[in-house]
Design a protein around this motif. Sequence first.
Motif, mmCIF file in Angstrom:
data_model
loop_
_atom_site.group_PDB
_atom_site.id
_atom_site.type_symbol
_atom_site.label_atom_id
_atom_site.label_comp_id
_atom_site.label_asym_id
_atom_site.label_seq_id
_atom_site.Cartn_x
_atom_site.Cartn_y
_atom_site.Cartn_z
ATOM 1 N N GLU A 146 56.066 -20.853 53.682
ATOM 2 C CA GLU A 146 54.624 -21.123 53.665
ATOM 3 C C GLU A 146 54.106 -20.921 52.252
ATOM 4 N N VAL A 147 53.129 -21.719 51.868
ATOM 5 C CA VAL A 147 52.528 -21.574 50.543
ATOM 6 C C VAL A 147 51.588 -20.369 50.557
ATOM 7 N N VAL A 148 51.823 -19.434 49.628
ATOM 8 C CA VAL A 148 50.993 -18.231 49.557
ATOM 9 C C VAL A 148 49.868 -18.409 48.539
ATOM 10 N N LEU A 149 50.185 -19.123 47.464
ATOM 11 C CA LEU A 149 49.198 -19.284 46.387
ATOM 12 C C LEU A 149 49.525 -20.531 45.583
ATOM 13 N N ILE A 150 48.461 -21.230 45.145
ATOM 14 C CA ILE A 150 48.640 -22.321 44.180
ATOM 15 C C ILE A 150 47.679 -22.026 43.035
ATOM 16 N N SER A 151 48.201 -21.994 41.806
ATOM 17 C CA SER A 151 47.337 -21.638 40.683
ATOM 18 C C SER A 151 47.789 -22.381 39.429
ATOM 19 N N SER A 152 47.009 -22.219 38.351
ATOM 20 C CA SER A 152 47.470 -22.749 37.068
ATOM 21 C C SER A 152 47.249 -21.673 36.019
ATOM 22 N N LYS A 153 47.892 -21.827 34.875
ATOM 23 C CA LYS A 153 47.871 -20.778 33.862
ATOM 24 C C LYS A 153 46.702 -20.926 32.893
ATOM 25 N N ASP A 154 46.061 -22.090 32.892
ATOM 26 C CA ASP A 154 44.895 -22.286 32.015
ATOM 27 C C ASP A 154 44.078 -23.464 32.541
ATOM 28 N N TYR A 155 42.815 -23.538 32.129
ATOM 29 C CA TYR A 155 41.974 -24.679 32.505
ATOM 30 C C TYR A 155 42.647 -25.951 32.008
ATOM 31 N N GLY A 156 42.673 -26.959 32.823
ATOM 32 C CA GLY A 156 43.195 -28.252 32.389
ATOM 33 C C GLY A 156 44.707 -28.374 32.391
ATOM 34 N N ASP A 157 45.402 -27.266 32.711
ATOM 35 C CA ASP A 157 46.862 -27.343 32.818
ATOM 36 C C ASP A 157 47.217 -28.239 33.983
ATOM 37 N N ASP A 158 48.108 -29.211 33.766
ATOM 38 C CA ASP A 158 48.408 -30.027 34.944
ATOM 39 C C ASP A 158 49.588 -29.476 35.745
ATOM 40 N N ARG A 164 50.945 -27.039 38.249
ATOM 41 C CA ARG A 164 50.490 -26.034 39.226
ATOM 42 C C ARG A 164 51.651 -25.078 39.526
ATOM 43 N N TRP A 165 51.315 -23.827 39.679
ATOM 44 C CA TRP A 165 52.304 -22.842 40.133
ATOM 45 C C TRP A 165 52.148 -22.692 41.628
ATOM 46 N N VAL A 166 53.233 -23.004 42.343
ATOM 47 C CA VAL A 166 53.224 -22.910 43.795
ATOM 48 C C VAL A 166 54.079 -21.709 44.189
ATOM 49 N N TYR A 167 53.436 -20.702 44.771
ATOM 50 C CA TYR A 167 54.141 -19.486 45.201
ATOM 51 C C TYR A 167 54.427 -19.579 46.695
ATOM 52 N N LEU A 168 55.704 -19.513 47.047
ATOM 53 C CA LEU A 168 56.104 -19.572 48.462
ATOM 54 C C LEU A 168 56.344 -18.162 48.981
ATOM 55 N N ASP A 169 56.499 -18.041 50.318
ATOM 56 C CA ASP A 169 56.790 -16.709 50.866
ATOM 57 C C ASP A 169 58.291 -16.394 50.847
ATOM 58 N N LEU A 212 49.571 -33.369 45.389
ATOM 59 C CA LEU A 212 48.361 -32.744 44.828
ATOM 60 C C LEU A 212 47.506 -32.164 45.943
ATOM 61 N N SER A 213 47.689 -32.700 47.152
ATOM 62 C CA SER A 213 46.884 -32.238 48.293
ATOM 63 C C SER A 213 47.422 -30.950 48.924
ATOM 64 N N LEU A 214 48.563 -30.439 48.424
ATOM 65 C CA LEU A 214 49.161 -29.228 49.010
ATOM 66 C C LEU A 214 48.164 -28.062 48.989
ATOM 67 N N LYS A 215 48.117 -27.306 50.107
ATOM 68 C CA LYS A 215 47.135 -26.218 50.241
ATOM 69 C C LYS A 215 47.822 -24.885 50.560
ATOM 70 N N VAL A 216 47.154 -23.814 50.214
ATOM 71 C CA VAL A 216 47.593 -22.482 50.631
ATOM 72 C C VAL A 216 47.665 -22.462 52.168
ATOM 73 N N GLY A 217 48.758 -21.903 52.688
ATOM 74 C CA GLY A 217 48.937 -21.855 54.143
ATOM 75 C C GLY A 217 49.775 -23.004 54.671
ATOM 76 N N ASP A 218 49.987 -24.043 53.848
ATOM 77 C CA ASP A 218 50.839 -25.161 54.285
ATOM 78 C C ASP A 218 52.274 -24.700 54.496
ATOM 79 N N GLN A 219 52.939 -25.344 55.460
ATOM 80 C CA GLN A 219 54.367 -25.100 55.617
ATOM 81 C C GLN A 219 55.147 -25.977 54.645
ATOM 82 N N VAL A 220 56.169 -25.402 54.067
ATOM 83 C CA VAL A 220 57.041 -26.127 53.140
ATOM 84 C C VAL A 220 58.473 -25.884 53.591
ATOM 85 N N ASP A 221 59.247 -26.963 53.729
ATOM 86 C CA ASP A 221 60.637 -26.824 54.180
ATOM 87 C C ASP A 221 61.600 -26.991 53.017
#
Length: 376
Positions: free
Chosen positions: A267-279, A281-286, A340-349
Amino acid sequence: MTPHIEKFLAEHRPQTPCLVVDLDVVEDNYHALKNALPRAEIYYAVKANPASQVLDRLAGLGSNFDVASISEVDRCLASGVDPERIAFGNTVKKQDDIATAFAQGVRLFAFDSATELEKLAVAAPGAKVFCRILVENGGAQWPLSRKFGCSARMAADLMIEARDKGLVPYGLSFHVGSQQTDPLQWQAAIGDAAMIFTTLGAAGIELGMIDLGGGFPIRYRDDVPDIQEVADTIMDGLVRSFGNRIPTVMIEPGRYLTATAGLLRTEVVLISSKDYGDDVRWVYLDVGKFGGLAETMDEAIKYPIRTLRDGDETGPVAVAGPTCDGADILYEKSGYRLPLSLKVGDQVDILNTGAYTTTYSSVGFNGFPPLKEFYL
Ligand SMILES: *Cc1c(COP(=O)(O)O)cnc(C)c1O
């Protein structure tokens, strides 16, 4: 994802992360390998996935087993495996463990040094032994390095010594490296082994077996040669090196039999970026390196990743695990992209995770429990 796994996930909605293994796929893989290389006796490398359900299924199919420890011997025996079908393939064993395995009926042991041979002569008198030779691991995505095996000339000397110590000098083994994508690596290693057969023949020792190890590749993110191509290249090498006197052939597949049978739901725990405008994305899984995905070390094994939003527009991502360790990054440099539509809480296989995951999972680093596993 197989229909079995899909149905299980839909009905049971297990907490993530969890590994779900479809045993029918293990069985299919066993038959595919057997059909591609009918000449070879299959010794499943138990370390790839030692779950009792996997061992039971393979034992029922008539597989043999390659083990590295007493606990793996016990697991095989618990699955009803005749000890005659077990090879103790680890070249680094405590003498007590050799004695225990011998007392349990194991009669086939690997070694790659004079010291190990001495242990075997004492603790497993009269057993069949095979010497592991050092071969190139070029082309392997998970190389086994120089840790195992000895040179050809040392192997020849040690086999003579084995005979003199009352052991049965049975054969030679090698491992071309795991997830080996270049089938010619087997041919080269077979050629090396054949020369030692010749040397020993001149010394009055007729070896009866060649063990081609594991390394049979499966498709992760990128294409690999299919199993028939690998098998044909191997057969070609055996005929070239041994003519019509091909010895008993053993193989020790691990990854090939179990990897494609497993799916790791996360499951996706967090999606973030390291700076404004960074394309990126950091996707943190469980799940991460400490939850079973150790083979992402140096981004070596590139697992396919599926989301419920596949088909939507994608962007570049780094994929990381949930722990507070800086090494717990799965992919940063391998060009992974996710919707790009991936959200926190989404399942990822994470696909093809049936091998080298559950047993690599830590017992509770940072308080994250070991990977849950289900076998269907
Ligand atoms: C790990 C191992 C195998 C299995 O290798 P795969 O690449 O998973 O097929 C086979 N033999 C030995 C001795 C091993 O250590």
